[in-house]
Design a protein around this motif. Sequence first.
Motif, short mmCIF file in Angstrom:
data_model
loop_
_atom_site.label_atom_id
_atom_site.label_comp_id
_atom_site.label_asym_id
_atom_site.label_seq_id
_atom_site.Cartn_x
_atom_site.Cartn_y
_atom_site.Cartn_z
N ASN A 37 0.76 -1.16 0.09
CA ASN A 37 0.03 -0.02 -0.03
C ASN A 37 0.95 1.14 0.03
OD1 ASN A 37 -2.76 -0.56 0.00
ND2 ASN A 37 -2.89 -0.94 2.07
N GLY A 38 0.62 2.10 -0.81
CA GLY A 38 1.33 3.54 -0.75
C GLY A 38 2.61 3.38 -1.71
N ALA A 39 2.67 2.16 -2.39
CA ALA A 39 3.85 2.09 -3.26
C ALA A 39 3.83 3.28 -4.50
CB ALA A 39 4.08 1.00 -3.68
N GLY A 40 2.68 3.56 -5.05
CA GLY A 40 2.65 4.36 -6.23
C GLY A 40 1.86 3.70 -7.39
N LYS A 41 1.22 2.58 -7.26
CA LYS A 41 0.52 1.55 -8.18
C LYS A 41 -0.70 2.17 -8.73
CE LYS A 41 -0.33 -1.93 -5.26
NZ LYS A 41 0.13 -1.32 -4.35
N SER A 42 -1.65 2.95 -7.73
CA SER A 42 -2.60 3.89 -8.48
C SER A 42 -2.42 4.83 -9.27
CB SER A 42 -3.71 4.20 -7.32
OG SER A 42 -4.26 2.97 -6.65
N THR A 43 -1.30 5.70 -8.59
CA THR A 43 -0.83 6.84 -9.04
C THR A 43 -0.50 6.62 -10.75
OG1 THR A 43 -0.20 7.75 -7.19
CG2 THR A 43 0.82 8.76 -9.05
N LEU A 44 0.32 5.60 -10.74
CA LEU A 44 0.86 5.33 -12.06
C LEU A 44 -0.42 4.74 -13.20
CD1 LEU A 44 3.46 5.00 -13.84
CD2 LEU A 44 2.85 2.77 -13.87
P1 ADP Z 1 -0.92 2.36 -4.01
O1 ADP Z 1 -1.75 2.42 -5.36
O2 ADP Z 1 0.39 1.52 -4.49
O3 ADP Z 1 -1.28 2.04 -2.83
P2 ADP Z 1 -0.81 5.35 -4.47
O4 ADP Z 1 -0.35 5.46 -5.91
O5 ADP Z 1 -2.34 5.28 -4.24
O6 ADP Z 1 -0.14 4.03 -4.01
O7 ADP Z 1 -0.17 6.40 -3.63
C1 ADP Z 1 1.39 6.65 -3.62
C2 ADP Z 1 1.76 7.60 -2.28
O8 ADP Z 1 1.21 8.72 -3.03
C3 ADP Z 1 1.13 7.30 -1.20
O9 ADP Z 1 1.83 8.06 -0.21
C4 ADP Z 1 -0.32 8.14 -1.25
O10 ADP Z 1 -0.77 8.77 0.15
C5 ADP Z 1 0.24 9.27 -2.07
N1 ADP Z 1 -1.10 10.06 -2.93
C6 ADP Z 1 -1.55 9.49 -3.90
N2 ADP Z 1 -2.62 10.32 -4.37
C7 ADP Z 1 -2.38 11.40 -3.55
C8 ADP Z 1 -3.07 12.51 -3.68
N3 ADP Z 1 -3.95 12.98 -4.52
N4 ADP Z 1 -2.70 13.53 -2.82
C9 ADP Z 1 -1.71 13.51 -2.04
N5 ADP Z 1 -1.03 12.33 -2.02
C10 ADP Z 1 -1.31 11.21 -2.81
#
Ligand code: ADP
Length: 218
Positions: A37-44
């Motif tokens: 969790n929090g690795a950056g998967k959803s962001t990518l």
């Molecule tokens: P995963 O999908 O691997 O759980 P995320 O991509 O959701 O990880 O999140 C990666 C990091 O970026 C985390 O520390 C998360 O809290 C942060 N993050 C993601 N989206 C936002 C946002 N909109 N605003 C601030 N921090 C964010």
Amino acid sequence: MSISVQNISKTFGNQKALDNVTFSINKGEIVGFLGPNGAGKSTLMKILTTYILADSGDAQVNDYSVADKINVQKSIGYLPEHNPLYLDMYVKEYLAFNANVYKVSKARIAEVIEQTGLTPEAHKKIDQLSKGYRQRVGLAAALLHNPEVLILDEPTTGLDPNQLLEIRKLIKEIGKEKTILLSTHIMKEVEAVCDRVVIINKGVIVADKKLNELRDST
Ligand code: ADP
Ligand code: ADP
């Protein structure tokens, strides 16, 4: 190349979510995007689906740059982690609504219902369905416009063991004719479904291996 990511970085405030991420996916591969969790998967995944912009770097889907929203969205079916389903709609009604948005034929709705095993539930309201069947609705909607690439964000999280196995089987079946990037924090899921794994930790890619290479080295 179905997906290509070059030197993508993304920071939220002072939180570095992605740090110089590079990898690519060939047509027809099922790739597991593994990390805690929090690795950056959803962001990518949100960058690939054009919902958010990277700070730097570039990415292409089906050879279209993510700056070309229209062609990239045509190429991708996306199942977000928290899929906003309309619980009060009937399954068929929900798919018809999506088909209308994407200008997809009515005949295609019947095809995706069949393909995702939704036939016995298609006349029900979404709020009457189990979580596993709700995921099937999400997958059916993602498949409507017959995209070449599927981006599935934690598609089995929260499912009971039975549903989890069924959804994995379905994804593997769908993967025979699509390119898939699937995020998960469970190595077992990668082993069950994927051809290759890209491992991310704290926004950095730490491994990129074919599953048969992993098996040979253990
Ligand atoms: P995963 O999908 O691997 O759980 P995320 O991509 O959701 O990880 O999140 C990666 C990091 O970026 C985390 O520390 C998360 O809290 C942060 N993050 C993601 N989206 C936002 C946002 N909109 N605003 C601030 N921090 C964010
Ligand atoms: P998802 O897994 O679909 O990204 P989340 O519940 O993780 O859903 O995030 C919901 C929204 O909040 C997303 O738009 C995400 O980018 C954003 N977000 C995630 N982490 C943070 C964070 N630490 N701070 C602010 N916003 C965040």
